[in-house]
Design a protein around this motif. Sequence first.
Motif, PDB file in Angstrom:
ATOM      1  N   HIS A 665       0.838  -1.200   0.000  1.00  0.00           N
ATOM      2  CA  HIS A 665       0.000   0.000   0.000  1.00  0.00           C
ATOM      3  C   HIS A 665       0.872   1.249   0.000  1.00  0.00           C
ATOM      4  O   HIS A 665       1.994   1.242   0.513  1.00  0.00           O
ATOM      5  CB  HIS A 665      -0.921   0.018   1.225  1.00  0.00           C
ATOM      6  CG  HIS A 665      -2.318   0.447   0.911  1.00  0.00           C
ATOM      7  ND1 HIS A 665      -3.410  -0.372   1.090  1.00  0.00           N
ATOM      8  CD2 HIS A 665      -2.799   1.601   0.401  1.00  0.00           C
ATOM      9  CE1 HIS A 665      -4.509   0.272   0.719  1.00  0.00           C
ATOM     10  NE2 HIS A 665      -4.160   1.474   0.294  1.00  0.00           N
ATOM     11  N   ALA A 667       1.282   4.873   1.553  1.00  0.00           N
ATOM     12  CA  ALA A 667       0.813   5.522   2.782  1.00  0.00           C
ATOM     13  C   ALA A 667       0.023   6.796   2.498  1.00  0.00           C
ATOM     14  O   ALA A 667      -0.761   7.239   3.344  1.00  0.00           O
ATOM     15  CB  ALA A 667       2.002   5.828   3.695  1.00  0.00           C
ATOM     16  N   GLN A 674      -5.595   3.570   3.118  1.00  0.00           N
ATOM     17  CA  GLN A 674      -4.864   2.494   3.781  1.00  0.00           C
ATOM     18  C   GLN A 674      -5.720   1.712   4.778  1.00  0.00           C
ATOM     19  O   GLN A 674      -5.389   0.588   5.166  1.00  0.00           O
ATOM     20  CB  GLN A 674      -3.634   3.068   4.484  1.00  0.00           C
ATOM     21  CG  GLN A 674      -2.609   2.023   4.884  1.00  0.00           C
ATOM     22  CD  GLN A 674      -1.430   2.629   5.624  1.00  0.00           C
ATOM     23  OE1 GLN A 674      -1.211   3.835   5.586  1.00  0.00           O
ATOM     24  NE2 GLN A 674      -0.666   1.795   6.314  1.00  0.00           N
ATOM     25  N   SER A 677      -6.307  -2.080   3.787  1.00  0.00           N
ATOM     26  CA  SER A 677      -5.330  -3.118   4.115  1.00  0.00           C
ATOM     27  C   SER A 677      -5.161  -3.275   5.623  1.00  0.00           C
ATOM     28  O   SER A 677      -4.928  -4.381   6.126  1.00  0.00           O
ATOM     29  CB  SER A 677      -3.979  -2.821   3.445  1.00  0.00           C
ATOM     30  OG  SER A 677      -3.498  -1.542   3.778  1.00  0.00           O
ATOM     31  N   LEU A 695       4.826  -1.138   2.917  1.00  0.00           N
ATOM     32  CA  LEU A 695       4.276   0.210   2.772  1.00  0.00           C
ATOM     33  C   LEU A 695       5.272   1.098   2.039  1.00  0.00           C
ATOM     34  O   LEU A 695       6.464   1.104   2.358  1.00  0.00           O
ATOM     35  CB  LEU A 695       3.987   0.789   4.158  1.00  0.00           C
ATOM     36  CG  LEU A 695       3.115   2.041   4.227  1.00  0.00           C
ATOM     37  CD1 LEU A 695       1.700   1.731   3.784  1.00  0.00           C
ATOM     38  CD2 LEU A 695       3.109   2.596   5.654  1.00  0.00           C
TER      39      LEU A 695
END
Length: 723
Positions: A665, A667, A674, A677, A695
Amino acid sequence: MRKLLVLFLLTSIAATAQRNLTIQEATYGQYQAFAVKSLVSPQWQPNSNTVTYLNSTYSALMQRSENNNWEESTMLTKQDLMTALNSKFPEEQFMMQIFPYGYTWSNENTFLFDVAGKNGKYTVFFDVNTKQVTNAIITTPEAEQQALSPNNKHVAVLNGNNIIITSGNGKNVTVTNDADAGIVNGSDYTHRQEFGINKGMWWSPDSNKLLYYRKDETMVDNYPLVNFGERIAANKNVKYPMAGLKSEEVTLVVHDVATNKKTTLKTDGPKEQFLTTVTWSPNGKFIFVGVLNREQNHLKLNKYDATTGNFVKTLFEEKATTYVEPLHNLTFVPNKNDEFLYRTEKEGYEQLYLYNTDGKLLEKLGYNDVVVTEFLGFDTKAKNVFYMGTANNGLDRQLYKVSLKNGKTEQITTPSGVHNIALNSNATFALNSYSNTTTPNNVSIINLKNNKTTPLFSADNPYTGKTVLPKMELVTVTAADGKTPLNGRLIYPADFDASKKYPVMVYVYGGPHAQLITNSWLGGASLFDYYMAQKGYVVFTLDNRGSDARGRDFEHVIHRQLGQTEMADQIKGIDFLKSKSFVDKDKIGVYGWSFGGFMTTSLMTTYPETFKVGVAGGPVIDWKFYEIMYGERYMDMPQENPEGYAKTSLIDKAKNLEGRLLMIHGAQDNVVVQQHSMEFIQACIEAGKQIDYFLYPTHEHNVGGRDRFHLNQKIADYFDTYL
């Protein structure tokens, strides 16, 4: 002996040259080191039979003309522009590394381009005959989006959340002055750029009025994004209209340049409706707006008085049991104030319809099951319309001509493949670039008066002598309904041996408005797919029902149950793979991003016995966390479709996870936040399931730039390690 030595040396040199792709080449190589020869930024000079484009070094503007038998010559160089700019503005310091890629012809003698200087941004008008700058409009360095008036005298720019009009005389006029950042004027990010929205300001044809969106999102919830780059991590709030919650409220405002007076269009109705297909009438007296309800199943094409803002009439309405999706502004027929083209898929395929401004349908211009993918223009007397449309079950793109009088349609291009067409202003010539799975690029000029073709060049295979791309073929798989043919792409491992068994990487997207397989060079695949095949994987992709370019029913089958039909079709693709003797049935992995990340996680948790490894990037996990405009179109509100939201949510399915799943993902992701997730990871923890997570602290929804190398290496390493 000498001949053998020479043969050995030649073989050694060839072996050295023929190597696998690097991760850098796999990431950007098809646009850089392995870019297929093409014409860069081609445009026709208005009212001429001359096409212009940039040379391969981006240092000059080239031309080909019928008057010179389409031979190439140099029209201008970057240095010509710099000399003219420095002469016009001797105190300025311009930053121009290449000939402006985004140049635009204003008339047969003048083109305009944007360039940055130390004092601001310049919109420059350049005369190609005199090689002089004839005009320039400067805006502040902070200027973001901008709209140039038709008379080329004014530029409306977005500065923060407010609009300023800058004129060639250096005079600035403040159009809006809203102190609250929650009031955003003139932004193309209205309705989060859904419904085909790509601008937020429109000049009237006479340049006397500016129409713009006024978006009030003060009532929309703030969503926190954390910037980890600060000494103490700082919070940045963005407005995120989440499904089922409060949406933005949008109006359309007309600003009169002469009087500075503003008039708001009386788009009555619920405050949370969507204002789409915004179009001025050619005479500037009226404005047409597609007013779509929040449920997105009822569209009204309304007409408003541009002077008073009053509602005039509803031309027609469009309703659907699934959703109505306006994506294009109206296109008025040249020299007619009362006839326009409207694009809709209401009868099964997105096609063109000719209406008058009383709302009367004059002619249906659709052809068979062809989906219109691009409107190109009219011929000189506006008797015919040219457009790009699908063929070959959505794999091809062809050029079509249709009569406005009777709807008679002719397919102009015939070679199977994906054609890209640029018409000259009177539609007498077309620049045609096309490719297919065996043709890198073929460029020619089509004489549209007699359909005769003049070849310009055929591009060589850019991989010859550098690397050997694995074999690729397009395949057909029958959908889970037992009847619909689906397009697939199969890339075989390097040095393929049918007696061996190979692991599989399935690359998936599967969502609306995306098509991954086309009859084009590389089959529509990225070089990363070929990179993985070079590493020994079978790489497979399937465009399931719900994806693009196959018509309304093909796509709308996903309504209110995202992921369900898509997964059923993908499993048919897996069955196809398992029927191949060279596929290792115990080593099948899947990778996708965004909707593809949702599909990856869905497949991993619904069919844990099938998928051993997955990489899910920026995945939607629960559609109630997604935005209103896209999410509610396909799922309706959570309160209206609780069963659908529960069925498609992956939070409760985390307990089913068996294989290795890497979730990635950004940030700063303001599209798929986010929270998606994070919720899935928490569910994995509670279920005692292990999951890998990575991340990218500074990236939003996509990972770009040099960090893309890191991303692709991570994906490749994950498959190498666990599959």
